[in-house]
Design a protein around this motif. Structure first.
Motif, short mmCIF file in Angstrom:
data_model
loop_
_atom_site.label_atom_id
_atom_site.label_comp_id
_atom_site.label_asym_id
_atom_site.label_seq_id
_atom_site.Cartn_x
_atom_site.Cartn_y
_atom_site.Cartn_z
N UNK A 62 0.82 -1.21 0.00
CA UNK A 62 0.00 0.00 0.00
C UNK A 62 0.86 1.26 0.00
N UNK A 63 2.00 1.20 0.66
CA UNK A 63 2.85 2.38 0.80
C UNK A 63 3.46 2.85 -0.51
N UNK A 64 3.45 2.00 -1.54
CA UNK A 64 4.09 2.38 -2.81
C UNK A 64 3.12 2.40 -3.98
N UNK A 65 1.88 2.01 -3.74
CA UNK A 65 0.89 1.99 -4.83
C UNK A 65 0.74 3.37 -5.45
N UNK A 66 0.73 3.41 -6.77
CA UNK A 66 0.61 4.68 -7.49
C UNK A 66 1.94 5.38 -7.71
N UNK A 67 3.00 4.91 -7.04
CA UNK A 67 4.32 5.54 -7.19
C UNK A 67 5.33 4.60 -7.82
N UNK A 68 5.23 3.31 -7.52
CA UNK A 68 6.18 2.31 -8.02
C UNK A 68 5.51 1.45 -9.08
N UNK A 69 6.31 1.01 -10.05
CA UNK A 69 5.81 0.12 -11.09
C UNK A 69 6.82 -1.01 -11.30
N UNK A 70 6.33 -2.24 -11.23
CA UNK A 70 7.18 -3.40 -11.47
C UNK A 70 6.92 -3.90 -12.89
N UNK A 71 7.98 -4.36 -13.55
CA UNK A 71 7.84 -4.89 -14.91
C UNK A 71 8.95 -5.88 -15.16
N UNK A 72 8.87 -6.59 -16.28
CA UNK A 72 9.91 -7.57 -16.60
C UNK A 72 10.16 -7.61 -18.08
N UNK A 73 11.39 -7.89 -18.43
CA UNK A 73 11.80 -8.06 -19.82
C UNK A 73 12.34 -9.48 -19.94
N UNK A 74 11.55 -10.36 -20.49
CA UNK A 74 11.94 -11.77 -20.55
C UNK A 74 13.18 -11.98 -21.41
N UNK A 75 13.32 -11.20 -22.46
CA UNK A 75 14.48 -11.36 -23.34
C UNK A 75 15.77 -11.04 -22.61
N UNK A 76 15.70 -10.15 -21.63
CA UNK A 76 16.89 -9.77 -20.87
C UNK A 76 16.93 -10.45 -19.51
N UNK A 77 15.94 -11.29 -19.21
CA UNK A 77 15.87 -11.93 -17.89
C UNK A 77 16.02 -10.91 -16.77
N UNK A 78 15.31 -9.82 -16.91
CA UNK A 78 15.46 -8.72 -15.97
C UNK A 78 14.09 -8.26 -15.47
N UNK A 79 14.01 -8.01 -14.17
CA UNK A 79 12.82 -7.44 -13.55
C UNK A 79 13.18 -6.04 -13.07
N UNK A 80 12.32 -5.09 -13.37
CA UNK A 80 12.56 -3.70 -13.03
C UNK A 80 11.61 -3.22 -11.94
N UNK A 81 12.07 -2.23 -11.20
CA UNK A 81 11.21 -1.52 -10.26
C UNK A 81 11.39 -0.04 -10.52
N UNK A 82 10.41 0.56 -11.15
CA UNK A 82 10.43 2.00 -11.42
C UNK A 82 9.83 2.70 -10.22
N UNK A 83 10.60 3.62 -9.64
CA UNK A 83 10.18 4.29 -8.41
C UNK A 83 10.10 5.79 -8.67
N UNK A 84 8.91 6.34 -8.51
CA UNK A 84 8.68 7.76 -8.71
C UNK A 84 8.19 8.41 -7.42
N UNK A 85 8.24 9.73 -7.39
CA UNK A 85 7.79 10.50 -6.22
C UNK A 85 8.37 9.93 -4.93
N UNK A 86 9.66 9.71 -4.95
CA UNK A 86 10.33 9.07 -3.81
C UNK A 86 10.26 9.93 -2.57
N UNK A 87 10.14 9.25 -1.44
CA UNK A 87 10.03 9.90 -0.14
C UNK A 87 11.19 9.43 0.75
#
Length: 122
Positions: A62-87
């Motif tokens: 709940x503390x990060x909803x609307x600010x963080x976005x998780x995604x993955x790139x299967x070709x690169x075997x990589x999972x990302x965490x995009x963090x915005x409006x950091x506190x």
């Protein structure tokens, strides 16, 4: 067993953004969920976000909803965490981990990266 390596942590001002990366290697066809966790000094490790191998199931604390976005790139075997409006309270060591269940509870995760430091401060 999987190996996970995080990167992207940095010092950032409040309101800023960062993108963390988690490179997954090893038996990449056999994992179920990748989770991001964080641990602040003197506090317990807490779940931040998880994503299923298919990418269909995603969840956030709940503390990060609307600010963080998780995604993955299967070709690169990589999972990302995009963090915005950091506190400042987002400060901590961020870890990615491989788990068997879609729960943000560290007890269900068996392989962990070494962590990357995120500091939010002016």
């Amino acid at each position: 067993q999987l190996q996970l390596v995080e990167s992207g942590g940095d010092l950032v001002q409040p309101g800023g953004s960062l993108r963390l990366s988690c490179i997954v290697s090893g038996s990449t066809s056999n994992y179920y969920y990748i989770g991001w966790f964080r641990q602040a000094p003197g506090k317990e490790r807490e779940g931040v976000s998880i994503i299923s191998m298919s990418g269909v199931y995603i969840d956030y604390a709940d503390s990060v909803k609307g600010r963080f976005t998780i995604s993955k790139d299967n070709a690169k075997n990589t999972v990302y965490l995009e963090m915005n409006s950091l506190k400042p309270e987002d400060t901590g060591v961020y870890y990615c981990a491989e788990g068997l269940l879609g729960k943000m509870d560290s007890q269900y995760y068996r392989s962990w990266g070494q962590g990357t430091q995120v500091t939010v401060s002016s």
